[in-house]
Scaffold this motif. Structure first.
Motif, PDB file in Angstrom:
ATOM      1  N   GLY A  71      12.638  53.789  36.058  1.00  0.00           N
ATOM      2  CA  GLY A  71      12.422  53.280  34.720  1.00  0.00           C
ATOM      3  C   GLY A  71      12.523  54.297  33.607  1.00  0.00           C
ATOM      4  N   TYR A 100      17.492  52.337  37.440  1.00  0.00           N
ATOM      5  CA  TYR A 100      17.182  51.999  36.046  1.00  0.00           C
ATOM      6  C   TYR A 100      17.626  50.575  35.759  1.00  0.00           C
ATOM      7  N   SER A 101      17.067  49.997  34.691  1.00  0.00           N
ATOM      8  CA  SER A 101      17.388  48.621  34.327  1.00  0.00           C
ATOM      9  C   SER A 101      18.548  48.592  33.336  1.00  0.00           C
ATOM     10  N   THR A 120      19.404  40.761  33.334  1.00  0.00           N
ATOM     11  CA  THR A 120      18.937  42.081  33.758  1.00  0.00           C
ATOM     12  C   THR A 120      19.328  42.353  35.202  1.00  0.00           C
ATOM     13  N   GLN A 126      16.718  53.331  30.450  1.00  0.00           N
ATOM     14  CA  GLN A 126      16.936  51.904  30.255  1.00  0.00           C
ATOM     15  C   GLN A 126      18.169  51.731  29.376  1.00  0.00           C
TER      16      GLN A 126
END
Length: 361
Positions: free
Chosen positions: A22, A139-140, A152, A25
């Motif tokens: 995380g 990661y998103s 997403t 992003q």
């Protein structure tokens, strides 16, 4: 053997920070004027250090606002090479600007930079893919096509994203896909990304080779971190990372030090492990919260993420048992040659991390 073990663990400690998931992003958006833009949020100092390493420049540290902006501008050509947006497999030119840079003086607040990458989109393009070569962990990526509805996905490091349709609605992931995704994220959060959690579990394992004490400790740890993982995710409890992360490191040192002083399960050990599990659960939740889960995905994601953590912990214990204990646990020299030096190395690493994180936060 003692020197080898100690050196190995201390070398690993130099790269041990709070959790990786995380920290980057990305939001990729397609616009009606046949252009695209991507907002990339990431840790500025880590980004600069990666670019400096590729440019073979000395590693900088503690850069101020002006110096950070100047360094990012200087290294912009290298940065642009790592942003790969392709329409129908054809790369689009990339321009980069710094949209926002936050370097707070309060060390309890996160530093971050928002980079705005942009470029042209061919008029007849059918699909688009994304790749960011400077991301080293999961990661998103939020994608918004021409119809504006976001989707997403989670990308592993420098992997290429799935192909998104330029126009038309994107099918949401199935419940099975969501469970599989977060199961994998939970496992990866421990192996290989969660070195502090790995050493804590190894500290539990090294106390004894008997099954019952290991199961008692692992059960206490699992029950505790499951509780705080859920409570923290729902906002019922909260504790600053500046407190949680040093205490997690200190928990690693504690269990290892106790291994040196005793070889049996003391009455207070499960209670202490349970208390430390509450802290580790908050650390797991911090990593999961940074993925900004849609509300409807929260329960399956929470359960599968936690299950992934459990599978990783069992894998660590199984690997340690097969590698060492299965062959040598009955030997008279097993404890002085493996348990004591191994626990000493873990304790030294935990104390190092404690000091490092207290200074870092």
């Amino acid at each position: 053997m003692k020197r080898i073990l100690l050196t190995a663990f201390l070398l690993l400690s130099s790269g041990a920070q709070a959790h990786e998931i995380g920290t980057t992003q990305v939001r990729l958006t397609l616009h009606g004027d046949h252009t695209w833009s991507a907002a990339i949020t990431t840790a500025p100092q880590a980004l600069v250090n990666k670019l400096e390493a590729e440019a073979r420049q000395p590693r900088s540290s503690d850069l101020g606002d002006a110096a950070m902006r100047a360094k990012l501008h200087e290294l912009e050509p290298i940065l642009a090479r790592h942003i790969d947006v392709r329409f129908d497999s054809v790369a689009s030119p990339v321009s980069i600007a710094i949209e926002r840079l936050e370097l707070p003086s309060d060390v309890a607040l996160p530093a971050f930079v928002v980079l705005r990458a942009s470029g042209p989109m061919p008029a007849q393009a059918q699909s688009v893919t994304w790749r960011f070569g400077l991301a080293y962990s999961t990661y998103s990526l939020v994608f918004a096509g021409e119809d504006g509805s976001p989707s997403t996905v989670w990308i592993e490091g420098g992997d290429v994203s799935p192909a998104f349709p330029v126009s038309g609605k994107i099918e949401p992931p199935s419940r099975t896909a969501i469970i599989g995704q977060y199961l994998s994220l939970g496992f990866l959060h421990i192996v290989p990304q969660g070195l502090d959690h790995i050493l804590f579990v190894l500290g539990l394992f090294l106390l004894t080779t008997r099954l019952r004490p290991i199961l008692v400790q692992v059960t206490a740890f699992t029950a505790a971190h499951s509780v705080t993982l859920g409570l923290t995710m729902y906002g019922i409890v909260a504790l600053s990372a500046s407190i949680v992360e040093p205490l997690i490191a200190l928990s690693v040192a504690y269990v290892a030090i106790e291994n040196i002083t005793t070889s049996r399960l003391t009455p207070w050990r499960p209670a202490v492990v349970f208390a430390f599990g509450l802290l580790h659960g908050m650390g797991f939740a911090d990593a999961l919260k940074e993925l900004h889960l849609p509300r409807e995905e929260l329960v399956p994601a929470l359960v599968s993420f936690n299950l992934g953590i459990e599978l990783a912990q069992l894998a660590v214990i199984a690997a340690a048992f097969v590698a060492v204990a299965a062959w040598h646990r009955e030997k008279s020299w097993y404890r002085p040659r493996f348990v004591v030096p191994g626990s000493a190395a873990i304790a030294a690493t935990g104390l190092f991390w404690t000091a490092q994180r207290m200074v870092g936060f």
